[in-house]
Write an enzyme that holds these catalytic residues in place. Structure first.
Site, short mmCIF file in Angstrom:
data_model
loop_
_atom_site.label_atom_id
_atom_site.label_comp_id
_atom_site.label_asym_id
_atom_site.label_seq_id
_atom_site.Cartn_x
_atom_site.Cartn_y
_atom_site.Cartn_z
N LYS A 131 -13.64 22.85 16.26
CA LYS A 131 -15.09 22.79 16.21
C LYS A 131 -15.56 21.95 15.02
CE LYS A 131 -15.38 27.55 17.91
NZ LYS A 131 -15.79 28.92 17.49
N GLY A 132 -14.68 21.77 14.04
CA GLY A 132 -15.10 21.25 12.72
C GLY A 132 -15.81 19.92 12.71
N GLU B 247 -12.13 13.39 13.25
CA GLU B 247 -11.66 14.63 12.62
C GLU B 247 -12.56 15.00 11.45
OE1 GLU B 247 -9.91 17.17 12.60
OE2 GLU B 247 -7.89 16.87 13.39
N ASP B 248 -12.68 16.28 11.20
CA ASP B 248 -13.39 16.72 10.00
C ASP B 248 -12.54 16.49 8.75
OD1 ASP B 248 -11.52 18.65 10.75
OD2 ASP B 248 -12.90 20.34 10.63
N ASP C 10 -5.45 17.67 6.50
CA ASP C 10 -4.90 18.48 5.42
C ASP C 10 -3.37 18.32 5.44
OD1 ASP C 10 -4.46 20.44 3.52
OD2 ASP C 10 -5.15 22.10 4.75
N LYS D 251 -7.39 15.44 2.51
CA LYS D 251 -6.88 16.32 1.45
C LYS D 251 -5.38 16.01 1.30
CE LYS D 251 -8.34 20.82 1.56
NZ LYS D 251 -8.17 22.22 2.02
N PHE E 274 -10.54 24.95 -0.80
CA PHE E 274 -10.97 25.32 0.55
C PHE E 274 -12.45 24.98 0.70
CE2 PHE E 274 -12.20 27.88 4.16
CZ PHE E 274 -11.19 27.53 5.05
N ARG F 229 -20.50 26.97 8.82
CA ARG F 229 -20.46 25.64 9.43
C ARG F 229 -21.80 24.92 9.33
NH1 ARG F 229 -15.78 25.06 12.47
NH2 ARG F 229 -15.04 26.90 13.56
P1 5GP Z 1 -3.94 20.21 9.17
O1 5GP Z 1 -3.23 20.38 10.47
O2 5GP Z 1 -4.13 18.77 8.76
O3 5GP Z 1 -3.32 21.03 8.08
O4 5GP Z 1 -5.32 20.88 9.33
C1 5GP Z 1 -6.37 20.27 9.84
C2 5GP Z 1 -7.43 21.27 10.20
O5 5GP Z 1 -7.40 22.40 9.33
C3 5GP Z 1 -8.77 20.67 10.03
O6 5GP Z 1 -9.19 20.01 11.21
C4 5GP Z 1 -9.62 21.87 9.71
O7 5GP Z 1 -10.04 22.47 10.91
C5 5GP Z 1 -8.68 22.79 8.98
N1 5GP Z 1 -8.83 22.67 7.52
C6 5GP Z 1 -8.04 22.02 6.65
N2 5GP Z 1 -8.51 22.10 5.39
C7 5GP Z 1 -9.64 22.82 5.48
C8 5GP Z 1 -10.63 23.25 4.50
O8 5GP Z 1 -10.57 22.98 3.29
N3 5GP Z 1 -11.66 23.98 4.99
C9 5GP Z 1 -11.78 24.31 6.31
N4 5GP Z 1 -12.83 25.02 6.66
N5 5GP Z 1 -10.89 23.91 7.25
C10 5GP Z 1 -9.84 23.19 6.83
MG MG Z 2 -10.29 20.64 12.60
#
Ligand code: 5GP
Ligand code: MG
Length: 174
Positions: A41-42, A97-98, A101, A129, A150, A163
């Site tokens: 949803k991000g 993508e939002d 990470d 990140k 976070f 959100r």
């Molecule tokens: P990844 O698979 O790259 O670790 O994670 C990506 C997803 O994790 C992002 O699309 C997001 O939904 C969530 N995510 C990663 N870091 C954060 C953060 O700092 N805050 C929030 N709310 N979601 C995060």
């Molecule tokens: Mg996401």
């Protein structure tokens, strides 16, 4: 649990970055009509702001990927719920993508989309990140690099809350 919110990136700064990204994307896709794939949803707030600043025709699809549950750390197990309804074969696909990470979610999605044989496949992420990256992810269009905190707001949630905040905030537990 008590939580505190501290603004990391204010709404004005976000809007300037979104305008810059829209200009870059509009320039690179001139004469094309890319298929934007928003990751729910991000990315919904970011995508909504971005498309209204684009000067090219686009189609919009959404996918829902899930790896977090109600926690703050990725579980590493990613699911896609459900599939993409538009065919990507021969399309110029741009994933929205939002935040990237660990990179696991985005890599999963890009691999899936690549199997559909798009004409091109690129990634636009509002936030990067890099400190927690597990797999390398090339980000073609990036808003901001952020520290290992976070974040909530502007589409990003904590347990489905926050959100709607117009600024990107650091969520600290007190
Ligand atoms: P990844 O698979 O790259 O670790 O994670 C990506 C997803 O994790 C992002 O699309 C997001 O939904 C969530 N995510 C990663 N870091 C954060 C953060 O700092 N805050 C929030 N709310 N979601 C995060
Ligand atoms: Mg996401």
């Amino acid at each position: 649990m008590r939580v505190a919110l501290n603004i990391l990136i204010g709404r004005g700064e976000i809007q300037r970055a979104v305008a810059r990204l829209a200009a870059e994307i509009g320039r690179d896709y001139q004469g094309k009509a890319p298929l934007l794939v928003g990751v729910l949803k991000g990315s919904f707030v970011f995508l909504a702001d971005l498309v209204r600043l684009l000067d090219i025709p686009v189609e919009i699809e959404f996918v829902r990927l899930s790896s977090y549950g109600a926690g703050k750390k990725t579980s590493g197990k990613i699911r896609m719920v459900p599939g993409l309804s538009a065919p990507v074969r021969g399309r110029d696909v741009l994933v929205i993508e939002d935040i990237v990470d660990s990179g696991l979610t985005t890599t999963f999605l890009l691999d899936r989309l690549r199997r559909g044989k798009p004409a091109s496949l690129r990634l636009c992420a509002l936030l990067d990140k890099p400190s927690r990256r597990k797999v390398a992810v090339p980000i073609d269009y990036l808003g901001f690099t952020v520290p290992d905190k976070f974040l909530v707001g502007y589409g990003l949630d904590w347990d489905e809350g926050f959100r709607h905040l117009p600024d990107i905030c650091v969520l600290e537990e007190g």
